[in-house]
Design an enzyme around this catalytic site. Structure first.
Site, short mmCIF file in Angstrom:
data_model
loop_
_atom_site.label_atom_id
_atom_site.label_comp_id
_atom_site.label_asym_id
_atom_site.label_seq_id
_atom_site.Cartn_x
_atom_site.Cartn_y
_atom_site.Cartn_z
CE LYS B 79 -3.97 1.95 2.53
NZ LYS B 79 -4.82 1.82 3.73
CB SER B 154 -8.01 3.73 2.71
OG SER B 154 -7.17 3.14 3.68
CB SER B 178 -8.23 0.93 5.84
OG SER B 178 -8.91 2.15 5.76
#
Ligand SMILES: [Zn+2]
EC number: 6.3.5.7
Lengths: 476, 485
Positions: B79, B154, B178
């Site tokens: 990420k 996210s 997330s």
């Protein structure tokens, strides 16, 4: 009308730990800009602070030395504001649970000892430095970012600028004693903000508090306070009041100048620093640190009085700073006359140090050299006055007293034959003085001794010269 | 053999047995990536050269008969809020569009040490603020199952990349759901470990008392494999916990008999998609059939969790976002006269709407007037919620809930309604508030869209959570070797 001045201080002191407060960068003054930095002290995204245990240790020592209560559980907080020298948009500091609370510092006044209360001592990180160039650019050096600080906040217990100065001196000497800071104001390792206002003790009317910032020396701080004291009083006399504002001392104009108006109070939006877990401080550790503290000024003074049999005043002066006390004790090791050593240090040595604003550790000669000088005097090899001259040379060159005496040919003339020849010559040239002396004018003897000293450029042993002159006149 | 269909565990085995080379694995995935990215946009940066170099080094090691690390040859997505040395780390924001870190995060260091291969940096909501990966400055990521829909967020890029077989496994970060919510939306497995199990050094803070790095994969074993590589005490993160390391694959039994499972009645009474609820109720029956004891429990203060979460997280966000000021790195406005303008213009131009909204919210609750009555009060409520969970874990091993109250929604459907978006975190945020661990696994499909089941365990009970997830996965044949479909 009677006025009472009220002064409170906020002092920031850099701690002399090897590394910074939250990373392992070196904690050193100076260095090429931005060379003592890493992702942590630069506040780069993703980097996390890890508290340096030595910072706690140093701050706790300060707390103990100032009689504060050490918290068993404390925490770090974030204090938010924007400024380019602040890398994260917040300073990691302590808000509602300071490491040390309460405590006091004792100062000596003519009317006796006064306790100046401390509100708190907490730990925090220093910021970087902005450098504004002549071209109008602002450059940033983050070497200082993350240097550990303690902030010491006092109660508004000081009532004269002199009391504030004594407090600062005592604070500084204690911090140096326990070796947690070098307290060099010129390098910024001790910085002081002052809150001052004045109360009309008859009407109870008070002026608004003025905050004084950016003070570079104790003497500047005193001048600024004296200036403010007068300014507040004169406004009170006119029935006016001061503004709540921040001012700084202008050394050139010799006045305080407004830096910013307070208007609204800054909102630092304190939040808990959860990257650092709550800090637990065990009583055993506090006890251990207490036992590790060196002798503090007060205890040292008492010991000097007892051990060296010197007056309280002498002991007080000699224990002003650890360096001075160490210098004294080291000198006494080589020459067993504590009072004589005290006289010389408090006299010629300290005078010169104060005049030239030197630090004792900057001296070019060692305690051993001072002891040797006193030995030369005591042995009659040089006179007291010549000794003072030699000391002056020692300040300048750092040479040993023996070397100076030898090179300059300062050895006292104590040879009787040699002195008799000189006296004979002086007497033959000053017949009037002989007559005067015989007629009971004692001053004439002094004059004759002076002539002998003049001829020998001060090297004649004055006691011997005196005796020979008397003897020779009587024999005539 | 199609390499991209293999599980991470299988890739590793076949590499060790010299059936395939590390270069084969990386090339196959890069081909796949290039094919899929046009539709999905799961990556912000693809580090092709670095990945191929890393593959060659591993192949060289194999040739020389050297020992291989546990992630040898496995292509991994990271990420983009996790710092990668010398590889751009943007956090999905214009603010860090050109930020190339000069240092490494602890997790990436560990992955490299374990011979894992980083294929690139995955897309995300800007600074991880969002539940749909629609707020990224680098464009929306689409759900591989239905490209009209969001992948969740996210960590939407990581979930989508794993689902689309662009990588075998991926790292995400989870502050309020997330990792778990995008895992649920993309039909993959996502684990949020206990706070302190994995070092956060190098994770760009969103809300630092809630953030945790975790792992995503197409089955439970792969998720455990990556977890094994990144756990452990790190002296660079004081909140990381110093404890004995557990092998999560070694300890992964499939026996759930006698395990005590609680289902909070407050959760089932919440307003949620009935079809999601039905899948969850089915899953509960499956656990009962496998021999677990399932009982209704109560978490009396859970209704305050969402509000508490948004107060604490936005307060921390407003603080953590303060360092992005345009002075030292990141975006700086071109036009400014004064220092204040430099700050205001840089931040106004480089932060997106959602970031600004949360900074404003957090600034408000930290302000002098509200600090006590909002921020500090929320901290107290957080403690009360923690106590609720502690009490339950005295009697139960596991708590079950849906991961998300809804099915993956359509792109654009909720972006204009921040409150509705915030509410989709309702089941996931209590886990972050209390610092415990949870996994989301696919438990069924509704009209082709996946439903995620959340399996919650107490602090450092990852092994229990993984065990239950593995047993379930095997039982329903939804995951595992069947790549989560
Ligand atoms: Zn550093």
């Amino acid at each position: 009308m009677a006025y009472k001045t009220v002064i409170g201080l906020e002092i920031h002191v850099e701690l002399m730990t090897d590394t910074k407060i939250f990373c392992s960068c070196p904690n050193e003054f100076g260095g090429e800009a931005n060379t003592h930095c890493c992702p942590v002290c630069l506040g780069l995204p993703g980097a996390l602070p890890v508290l340096n245990k030595a910072v706690l240790e140093y701050a706790i020592k300060a707390g103990i030395a100032f009689n504060s209560k050490i918290a068993n559980i404390t925490k770090m907080d974030r204090k938010h504001y924007f400024y380019p020298d602040l890398v994260k948009g917040y300073q990691i500091s302590q808000d509602d649970v300071p490491l040390c609370s309460g405590g006091y510092v004792e100062i000596e006044l003519e009317e006796g000892t006064k306790k100046i209360g401390l509100t708190r001592i907490h730990i925090e990180e220093d910021t970087g430095k902005s450098i504004h160039t002549e071209e109008g650019d602002s450059l940033l050096d983050y070497n200082r970012a993350g240097v550990p600080l303690i902030e010491i906040v006092t109660e508004p217990d000081m009532n004269t600028p002199e009391e504030a100065r004594l407090f600062l001196e005592k604070l500084k000497s204690t911090l140096k004693y326990i070796e947690v800071s070098d307290c060099k104001m010129e390098e910024g390792s001790l910085r002081c903000d002052i809150n001052i206002n004045v109360v009309d003790t008859e009407t109870g009317k008070k002026t608004n508090i003025t905050e004084l910032k950016n003070l570079n020396s104790f003497s500047g701080a005193v001048k600024a306070m004296e200036y403010e004291e007068k300014r507040h009083i004169s406004l009170l006399k006119e029935g006016e009041n001061t503004e709540r504002e921040t001012r700084r001392w202008d050394e050139v104009k010799n006045e305080t100048i407004i830096m910013r108006e307070k208007g609204e109070v800054a909102d630092y939006r304190y939040a808990v620093e959860t990257d650092i877990l709550p800090i637990e401080i065990k009583d055993e550790w506090i006890e251990e640190l207490k036992n590790s503290l060196p002798e503090l000024p007060h205890a040292k003074k008492q010991r000097f009085i007892k051990e060296y049999d010197i007056p309280e005043y002498d002991a007080g002066v000699l224990t002003q700073s650890k360096e001075l006390a160490d210098f004294y004790e080291e000198t006494v090791k080589y020459i067993d006359d504590p009072k004589q050593v005290s006289n010389w240090i408090m006299g010629d040595v300290l005078r010169r140090i104060n005049d030239e604003e030197l630090e004792i550790e900057d001296l070019k000669f060692k305690p051993k050299d001072l002891a040797k000088l006193l030995e030369l005097i005591n042995e009659g090899k040089i006179s007291n006055n010549i000794g003072k001259k030699v000391l002056r040379t020692m300040f300048e060159t750092g040479d040993s007293p023996e070397k100076i005496v030898k090179e300059k040919g300062l050895i006292q003339i104590s040879d009787e034959d040699e002195l008799e020849k000189i006296v004979e010559k002086v007497l033959s040239e000053n017949e009037q003085s002989i007559i005067d002396y015989k007629n009971g004018k004692d001053r004439a003897l002094g004059y004759l001794v002076g002539q002998v000293m003049k001829v020998t450029k001060g090297k004649a042993n004055p006691q011997m010269a005196n005796q020979i002159i008397r003897d020779m006149i009587e024999e005539q | 053999m199609d390499i991209i269909n293999l599980t991470a565990m299988d890739m590793r085995e076949k590499l060790k047995n010299k059936e395939i080379s590390a270069r084969d694995i990386v090339e196959a995935h890069i081909d796949r990536l290039q094919k899929m990215e046009e539709d999905l946009n799961a990556f912000i940066t693809i580090s092709k050269e670095e990945a191929l170099n890393a593959a060659d080094i591993i192949d060289e090691k194999i040739k020389k008969g050297e020992k291989l690390g546990p992630l040898a040859g496995i292509p991994i997505g990271v990420k983009d809020n996790i710092i990668t040395k010398d590889i751009k780390t943007t956090c999905g924001s214009k603010m860090l569009e050109n930020f190339i870190p000069p240092y490494e995060s602890t997790v990436v260091e560990k992955i490299k040490k374990a011979d894992g291969i980083i294929l690139g940096k995955t897309n995300m909501d800007e600074f991880a603020m969002g539940s749909s990966t629609e707020t990224s400055y680098f464009g929306i990521t689409k759900n591989p199952i239905d490209t009209q829909r969001v992948p969740g967020g996210s960590s939407g890029g990581s979930a989508a990349a794993v689902r689309a077989k662009e990588v075998a496994i991926a790292l995400g970060s989870d502050t309020g759901g997330s990792i778990r919510q995008p895992a649920s939306f993309c039909g993959v497995v996502g684990l949020k470990p206990t706070y302190g199990l994995v070092s956060r050094y190098g994770l760009v803070s969103l809300a630092n008392s809630l953030d945790q790095i975790g792992t995503l994969g197409r089955n439970v074993t792969d998720v455990a494999l990556l977890l094994n590589a990144i756990v452990g005490y790190d002296e660079k993160d004081s909140t990381s916990v110093n404890m004995d390391i557990i092998d999560y694959i070694e300890g992964l039994s499939e026996d759930v008999k006698g395990m005590r499972i609680g289902v909070p009645k407050e959760y089932l009474n919440l307003n949620m998609d009935e079809r999601v609820k039905e899948q969850i109720l089915n899953s509960i029956e499956i656990f009962k059939n496998m021999g677990a004891v399932v009982e209704e429990i109560s978490l009396p203060h859970i209704e305050y969790a969402l509000a508490t979460y948004y107060i604490i997280s936005t307060a921390e966000i407003s603080s953590n976002m303060a360092r992005f000021d345009g002075i030292r790195y990141g975006y700086r406005a071109k036009d400014y006269e004064t220092l204040d303008e430099l700050y205001i213009n840089s931040r106004s131009e480089a932060f997106g709407e959602e970031v600004k909204r949360r900074i404003m919210f957090g600034t408000y609750s930290l302000s002098k007037d509200n600090n006590e009555k909002i921020y500090k009060k929320a901290a107290k409520v957080r403690t009360i919620i923690k106590e609720d969970f502690d009490k339950i874990f005295e009697d139960y091993d596991i708590i079950l809930s849906p991961t998300s109250p809804s099915l993956p929604f359509r792109i654009g459907e909720r972006i204009e309604e921040p409150l509705a978006m915030y509410k989709s975190d309702i089941f996931t945020v209590p886990i972050n508030l209390t610092g415990i661990c949870a996994i989301s696994i696919p438990c069924g499909y509704v009209e082709g869209l996946p439903v995620g089941l959340q399996i919650i365990g107490d602090k450092f009970e990852e092994l229990k959570v993984l065990r239950l997830a593995r047993a379930f996965e095997k039982h329903v044949s939804l995951g595992g070797e069947n790549i989560g479909l």
